[in-house]
Enzyme design. Structure first.
Site, PDB file in Angstrom:
ATOM      1  N   CYS A 265       0.947  -1.290  -0.043  1.00  0.00           N
ATOM      2  CA  CYS A 265      -0.111   0.280   0.074  1.00  0.00           C
ATOM      3  C   CYS A 265       0.975   1.266   0.009  1.00  0.00           C
ATOM      4  O   CYS A 265       1.345   1.743  -0.939  1.00  0.00           O
ATOM      5  CB  CYS A 265      -1.073   0.079   1.175  1.00  0.00           C
ATOM      6  SG  CYS A 265      -2.434   1.114   0.944  1.00  0.00           S
TER       7      CYS A 265
ATOM      8  N   HIS B  26      -3.142  -5.828   2.104  1.00  0.00           N
ATOM      9  CA  HIS B  26      -2.642  -5.732   3.490  1.00  0.00           C
ATOM     10  C   HIS B  26      -2.674  -6.920   4.096  1.00  0.00           C
ATOM     11  O   HIS B  26      -2.881  -8.105   3.802  1.00  0.00           O
ATOM     12  CB  HIS B  26      -3.562  -4.810   4.186  1.00  0.00           C
ATOM     13  CG  HIS B  26      -3.416  -3.333   4.052  1.00  0.00           C
ATOM     14  ND1 HIS B  26      -2.380  -2.729   4.656  1.00  0.00           N
ATOM     15  CD2 HIS B  26      -4.101  -2.592   3.299  1.00  0.00           C
ATOM     16  CE1 HIS B  26      -2.403  -1.427   4.412  1.00  0.00           C
ATOM     17  NE2 HIS B  26      -3.296  -1.255   3.309  1.00  0.00           N
TER      18      HIS B  26
END
Ligand SMILES: [Zn+2]
Lengths: 252, 480
Positions: A95, A196
């Protein structure tokens, strides 16, 4: 006994959505093979020299926390990280950490944040966030492929430059930008993804690839990883796929 | 006029729904707010109100404050069913009179004890105009739903500025303590006694996992410099200071001192609370075990002392009475409640976020009566869709102290199984939510006699668990 040094970048700032699980996966799957592991925390103000680490991990953070580290990452550590990436050090980035490898991040109000520029990609922020379970197809050698699962939560849309390879193909979810079916980036031994948290714990094929790349670099091309138990990763992946197929997941 | 119609409608809806056997904790207020957006201000006007907000411990704290005020002679109305948004609070203000908890003895008056969601607080603090606002702590909590932690802090700050309330806030939480900056004249801090904390940490060093747990708020927002800690309790709570600007954890008026003997994981653990303003010190038993409940108990004693000072004047010994009252409280629904099944016990600890799971695992690891551990993980909307947060929790440092038999279930049982396996422990039995009951039965039958089955569910898995227990054991309303 082999030894591997994992550099955990900004663990006190970039630690969103269980990203530390990725470092844990690298460490645990090394130790199960009797490989000695050292985890080095590399945060604001800490030294970094080329050759210090075998694998680098950079996670995602909240905006306020990314603001604290971005100067240190781009201006102080930037040149060393770039040179490490060029020379083939293994990096796994998620990310915010992934976005920082690119040239810039343009917020939806037009403000441009300068990034590392290590890889030819850029990111544009949009209002709508992509928050959902994801399924990807990963082909480590260009032939066989593995189905990987994850969870994405990002407002940035990342676009890869000409000829830059994505990390995986999107099967379900949005991936880099919700348009071109690509997810993440792979450049030399550096990987970026929007997935994630438990990505490496749940997808041990990727974890093992990272470890093997790093160990081959260190101990020679002949180095082969011992096979080990998956600790229930495949069951977790099957369960996640079933959960997604039965429509219990929510696509936002 | 509009307010009258709104209130009357709410009362009718509530009565109708109650006749149908529904709880009706939010709908009446929702409709009343539609008819008159001003209804909260109108109903709150002139009332004694205390609000409780923060990430963890809201329900426990609200429950304890209610019990304590009751003991001290106040009638209490609260939103104990957890309806902590504007609609639930409007319902409580309009319809709560039928559910007054009567004071023991002659009533000194009526107090509304309102647990308030952090985001809702920003909007309704001003119309509520509470006398006292308690803020427990701020931890990451389903970031996909709530957004950034600093944003939550700013929401609470905005709410506070619409009121003239006295703030009862945690001095050991850098984010919460920062609410006192610029509001010094109306801030009252509670926290660990600094000297006691340093020496306790020396005698009880925390076990370390492979990598540190994910940290919240460990950087000074002004200087972007990492806080230094003289000592820590858990998470980012502790005696912090910024080496650059010198900002530090304030010296609390109400300070807790660890007890000489025993362990905070045991019920009845004796610790002390100081009221530094009046130079008083009381020993109190920890009624709801768990080291984090020292903070909750302390916050309640602080809140009740400050509130009764405001209502009755400062002359009496409110602090001593608040301490006494704190020894008569009981646990709230799903928070450390225990019940007996034959010669064994079952204890449910609701865990909604990393800090909560971390504390509950530590509690199970420290408890003497642990027979087995049962972890339940769902991912419905109310839980947060993303279960990655379990990887933020430091299972590794507790792994060897967890009981021999660990069981997992819930929609995301396989994720929880993987998490447990990664910390080096095996799972005795696992299965999705359709196997929740049979795995519970197995855990209960394999739990040694005289020991306790500790169940750690997240929110919707707790609701499912509760429904199952009520059906199977005929345990009616054991959570009330
Ligand atoms: Zn500072």
């Amino acid at each position: 006994m082999e030894k591997i040094v994992i550099g955990h970048f900004y663990p006190d700032l970039l630690n969103l959505y269980g990203d530390r699980g990725n470092v844990l996966a690298l460490a645990v799957r090394s130790r199960l093979r009797d490989i000695e592991v050292e985890i080095r925390n590399i945060s604001v103000g800490d030294d970094l020299k080329e050759g210090d680490i075998d694998i680098g991990f950079i996670g995602g953070g909240q905006d306020s926390e990314q603001n604290i580290m971005s100067d240190d990452l781009v201006k102080v550590k930037g040149p060393v990280i770039k040179s490490m990436i060029e020379s083939g050090t293994v990096f796994f980035t998620v990310c915010g950490g992934y976005q920082m490898l690119g040239k810039y991040y343009k917020e939806h109000d037009g403000k441009v944040i300068e990034c590392l520029g290590a890889i030819d990609l850029y990111t544009e922020g949009e209002k709508e966030r992509f928050i959902n379970d994801t399924v990807y197809e990963f082909s480590p050698d260009g032939k066989s492929s593995v189905t990987c699962v994850g969870f994405e939560n990002h407002s940035g849309r990342t676009y890869l430059g000409e000829g830059v390879m994505p990390f995986m193909k999107v099967v379900k979810g949005h991936g880099n930008n919700g348009k071109d079916g690509t997810e993440g980036v792979r450049y030399k031994n550096t990987f970026g993804t929007y997935s994630h948290g438990s990505f490496l714990p749940k997808n041990p094929e990727v974890t093992d690839l990272l470890l093997e790349l790093a160990l081959k670099r260190k101990y020679g091309e002949d180095y082969i990883l011992k096979p080990i138990d998956d600790l229930g990763a495949k069951e977790a992946r099957e369960a996640a796929l079933k959960y997604i197929e039965t429509g219990k997941e929510q696509m936002i | 006029m509009r307010n009258k119609i709104a209130a009357a409608s709410a009362v009718i809806i509530r009565k109708t729904l109650r006749l149908m056997g529904k709880g009706a904790t939010t709908l009446p207020g929702k409709i009343a707010l539609k008819i008159s957006p001003d209804i909260i201000r109108s109903k709150a006007s002139g009332k004694n109100i205390i609000t409780i907000t923060g990430t963890n411990g809201k329900t426990t704290t609200s429950h304890m404050i209610s019990d304590m005020l009751n003991t001290l002679g106040y009638d209490v109305i609260n939103n104990i069913s957890g309806a902590n948004l504007a609609s639930g609070i409007a319902t409580t203000l309009i319809c709560g009179r039928e559910e007054v908890k009567k004071a023991k003895g002659d009533s000194k008056g009526l107090v509304y004890v309102l647990e308030t969601d952090e985001a809702a607080f920003a909007k309704i603090a001003k119309p509520l105009s509470p006398k006292v606002c308690v803020v427990t702590n701020l931890f990451r909590d389903q970031l996909d739903r709530y957004g950034e932690l600093t944003h939550t802090r700013d929401l609470i700050a905005g709410g506070i500025d619409g009121t003239s309330a006295t703030l009862v806030i945690n001095s050991d939480d850098s984010l919460v303590a920062s609410l006192g900056i610029g509001r010094e004249d109306r801030s009252v801090f509670f926290g660990m006694d600094k000297k006691a904390l340093i020496s306790y940490e020396k005698d009880h060093p925390a076990k370390k996992g492979i990598i540190p747990p994910s940290a919240d708020a460990v950087f000074c927002p002004e200087c972007k410099v990492r806080y230094e800690y003289k000592a820590r309790t858990y998470g980012h709570l502790g005696d912090f200071y910024c080496p650059s600007c010198g900002r530090k954890s304030p010296d609390p008026r109400f300070a807790a001192i660890y007890g000489e003997e025993g362990n905070p994981a045991f019920e009845g653990y004796k610790f002390s609370i100081k009221d530094t303003k009046n130079g008083l010190m009381e020993e109190v038993p920890l009624k709801i075990p768990g080291s984090h409940n020292i903070y909750n108990t302390l916050g309640c004693v602080a809140a009740v002392t400050v509130l009764t000072e405001k209502m009755e004047g400062e002359k009496e010994d409110h602090f001593e009475k608040a301490c006494d009252a704190s020894s008569e409280v009981k646990a709230a629904f799903g928070r450390m409640e225990k019940f007996k099944v034959k010669d064994k016990e079952v204890c449910i600890l609701l865990v909604k976020n990393p800090a909560g799971l971390d504390r509950s695992l530590q509690f199970v690891a420290d408890s003497k009566d642990t027979g087995c551990l049962y972890l339940l993980l769902n991912s419905n909307f109310a839980d947060g869709k993303d279960v990655s947060w379990i990887w933020d929790v430091d299972f590794e440092s507790k792994a060897e102290d967890l009981p021999e038999n660990i069981y997992v279930s819930g929609q995301r049982y396989a994720d929880m199984n993987l998490r447990v396996r990664y910390c080096g422990r095996d799972v005795r039995e696992k299965g999705d939510e359709t196997h929740m009951k049979e795995i519970f039965d197995k855990a209960l039958s394999e739990c040694p006699s005289g020991k306790c089955v500790y169940i750690l569910p997240n929110y919707t898995s707790m609701l499912a668990l509760r429904a199952m227990l009520v059906k199977e054991f005929g345990i009616k309303d054991f959570w009330k």
